[in-house]
Design a protein around this motif. Structure first.
Motif, PDB file in Angstrom:
ATOM      1  N   SER A   1      38.093  43.448  39.032  1.00 50.96           N
ATOM      2  CA  SER A   1      38.713  42.137  39.018  1.00 50.96           C
ATOM      3  C   SER A   1      40.056  42.152  39.748  1.00 50.96           C
ATOM      4  O   SER A   1      40.377  41.247  40.532  1.00 50.96           O
ATOM      5  CB  SER A   1      38.919  41.667  37.575  1.00 50.96           C
ATOM      6  N   LEU A   2      40.839  43.207  39.503  1.00 53.41           N
ATOM      7  CA  LEU A   2      42.128  43.318  40.180  1.00 53.41           C
ATOM      8  C   LEU A   2      41.963  43.465  41.683  1.00 53.41           C
ATOM      9  O   LEU A   2      42.694  42.868  42.478  1.00 53.41           O
ATOM     10  CB  LEU A   2      42.912  44.508  39.614  1.00 53.41           C
ATOM     11  N   LEU A   3      41.012  44.286  42.114  1.00 49.98           N
ATOM     12  CA  LEU A   3      40.774  44.485  43.539  1.00 49.98           C
ATOM     13  C   LEU A   3      40.332  43.187  44.207  1.00 49.98           C
ATOM     14  O   LEU A   3      40.795  42.847  45.304  1.00 49.98           O
ATOM     15  CB  LEU A   3      39.723  45.584  43.734  1.00 49.98           C
ATOM     16  N   LEU A   4      39.443  42.464  43.531  1.00 50.32           N
ATOM     17  CA  LEU A   4      38.984  41.188  44.073  1.00 50.32           C
ATOM     18  C   LEU A   4      40.148  40.209  44.211  1.00 50.32           C
ATOM     19  O   LEU A   4      40.282  39.514  45.229  1.00 50.32           O
ATOM     20  CB  LEU A   4      37.916  40.605  43.151  1.00 50.32           C
ATOM     21  N   SER A   5      41.013  40.173  43.221  1.00 51.17           N
ATOM     22  CA  SER A   5      42.154  39.261  43.264  1.00 51.17           C
ATOM     23  C   SER A   5      43.152  39.655  44.349  1.00 51.17           C
ATOM     24  O   SER A   5      43.695  38.802  45.062  1.00 51.17           O
ATOM     25  CB  SER A   5      42.864  39.238  41.912  1.00 51.17           C
ATOM     26  N   LEU A   6      43.395  40.970  44.481  1.00 50.06           N
ATOM     27  CA  LEU A   6      44.347  41.424  45.492  1.00 50.06           C
ATOM     28  C   LEU A   6      43.860  41.126  46.900  1.00 50.06           C
ATOM     29  O   LEU A   6      44.648  40.721  47.766  1.00 50.06           O
ATOM     30  CB  LEU A   6      44.604  42.919  45.326  1.00 50.06           C
ATOM     31  N   LEU A   7      42.587  41.312  47.153  1.00 52.35           N
ATOM     32  CA  LEU A   7      42.043  41.005  48.480  1.00 52.35           C
ATOM     33  C   LEU A   7      42.199  39.515  48.783  1.00 52.35           C
ATOM     34  O   LEU A   7      42.623  39.126  49.874  1.00 52.35           O
ATOM     35  CB  LEU A   7      40.579  41.420  48.558  1.00 52.35           C
TER      36      LEU A   7
END
Length: 393
Positions: free
Chosen positions: A322-328
């Motif tokens: 979830s964090l990676l998706l949000s950061l991208l």
């Protein structure tokens, strides 16, 4: 001997989070796009509003929001007071004052086009001694010629105000006190100091050498830090004339300063409201994507649990995803919002301004969005028993 599962390293978490996104690229792209649009909207709104405010500030500054005038008042006996010779130097020492300059009225000195004009036909023009930095301080510009410099300010030479030039006509010199004074330049109309339009300006040293000028300033123009204008005004009188501060007149701050501060408060409230809405939309998109991802990947969760993965590792995996998706999405949104701001500000001829707090806040907000939006799906995934997950697949 009990076996404990090895903790996941940062690289393991990155690979696991990336695997979840690579396995469903279209959904990941669409979800990241939703965040990117939300963050881009926030950055663009903040950037365009900040650029608009910068343009408004520039226009209001041109109206003299931080310009104050100091002039002599009346004595206790009703006579015209005089500013001390040191008034300008003392005012320049005030901390928030960024610029200060002065003009001095040369009284009882008529101005003529030529020496053949009758004595009574002076045209009502004022002769003023001027400091060399007058133009920069009051925001004046030349319509023709050049301004006084270190050389011409010591010799008989003058610059005409806009109205004075119209009355005198296109003359190469003017006649003052029996002497011809060459005209070196003509000013445009000065919005912040309209009294200069009707003036003939001469260098301070030349006025003292060639004319009956006592060297006392009759108007001191000051520029100060906008946030300190009221504080500066409160000390100008006592600074200009410490012995008799009541004999000093100080102008009030421009009404444009009040309008400028009201506009800033309105803009700040607008930015906070629109930014919050944009972030909320992005967070809902991430939460929706992660909940669906947990439902579709129950078999994977059950298999990993049966192979020894702990609930904490499952929870961390989905939270990292979830964090990676949000950061991208957030990074793409920041770049997009920055580009939109540059483009729109360029089309409007505004100064392009994107506050650093907006960029940093946008990236920080994506981390918060990812953590909050992914927390429930991650906890839900961790609670699935291996048999339940495999059986439901």
């Amino acid at each position: 001997m009990s076996l404990r599962p090895a903790p996941l390293s940062a690289s393991d978490l990155l690979r696991l989070g990336g695997y979840g996104l690579r396995a469903r690229p279209l959904r990941a792209v669409l979800s990241a796009l939703g965040i990117a649009i939300g963050i881009a909207a926030m950055i663009a709104v903040v950037g365009i509003s900040a650029s608009s405010r910068a343009e408004l500030d520039r226009k209001l500054d041109a109206l003299g929001t931080n310009l104050l005038r100091v002039s002599p008042g009346d004595t206790m006996f009703g006579e015209q007071a005089v500013l001390p010779d040191e008034a300008l130097d003392m005012i320049e020492r005030i901390g928030p004052v960024t610029a200060a300059t002065a003009t001095g009225m040369v009284t009882d000195t008529p101005i003529y086009r030529t020496d053949r004009i009758p004595a009574g036909e002076t045209g009502g023009l004022a002769l003023m001694a001027a400091q060399l930095d007058l133009l920069e301080t009051v925001g004046a510009e030349l319509a023709d010629g050049v301004w006084l410099n270190g050389a011409t300010a010591r010799y008989p030479a003058v610059v005409l105000g806009a109205t004075a030039a119209q009355r005198l006509g296109d003359v190469p010199a003017v006649w003052i006190d029996g002497r011809s004074y060459p005209v070196t330049g003509v000013l445009k109309s000065v919005a912040l100091a309209p009294e200069l339009d009707n003036a003939v300006l001469i260098g301070w040293a030349a006025a003292e050498s060639y004319l009956d000028f006592d060297g006392h300033a009759t108007t001191v123009y000051t520029r100060s830090i906008k946030e300190k204008v009221e504080a500066v005004r409160g000390v100008l009188g006592a600074t200009a004339n410490p012995e008799s501060p009541d004999e000093v007149n100080v102008s009030n701050p421009s009404d444009a300063l009040v309008a400028q501060r009201a506009a800033e408060r309105t803009f700040n409230a607008l930015l906070l409201g629109l930014g919050a809405v944009a972030l909320l939309v992005g967070g809902i998109g991430v939460a929706n994507t992660m909940v669906i991802s947990v439902l579709e990947r129950r078999a994977e969760i059950g298999l990993r649990r049966s192979l020894g993965a702990t609930r904490g590792q499952i929870r961390t995996q989905f939270l990292a995803e979830s964090l990676l998706l949000s950061l991208l999405g957030g990074a793409a949104g920041v770049l997009g919002g920055f580009a939109v701001t540059l483009f729109y500000a360029g089309t409007q001829s505004w100064p392009a301004v994107v506050p650093l707090w907006a960029i940093g806040g946008g990236l920080a907000a994506t981390i918060v969005i990812g953590a909050v939006a992914g927390l429930y799906p991650a906890v839900r995934a961790a609670r699935l028993a291996p048999t339940e997950a495999l059986g439901a697949a």
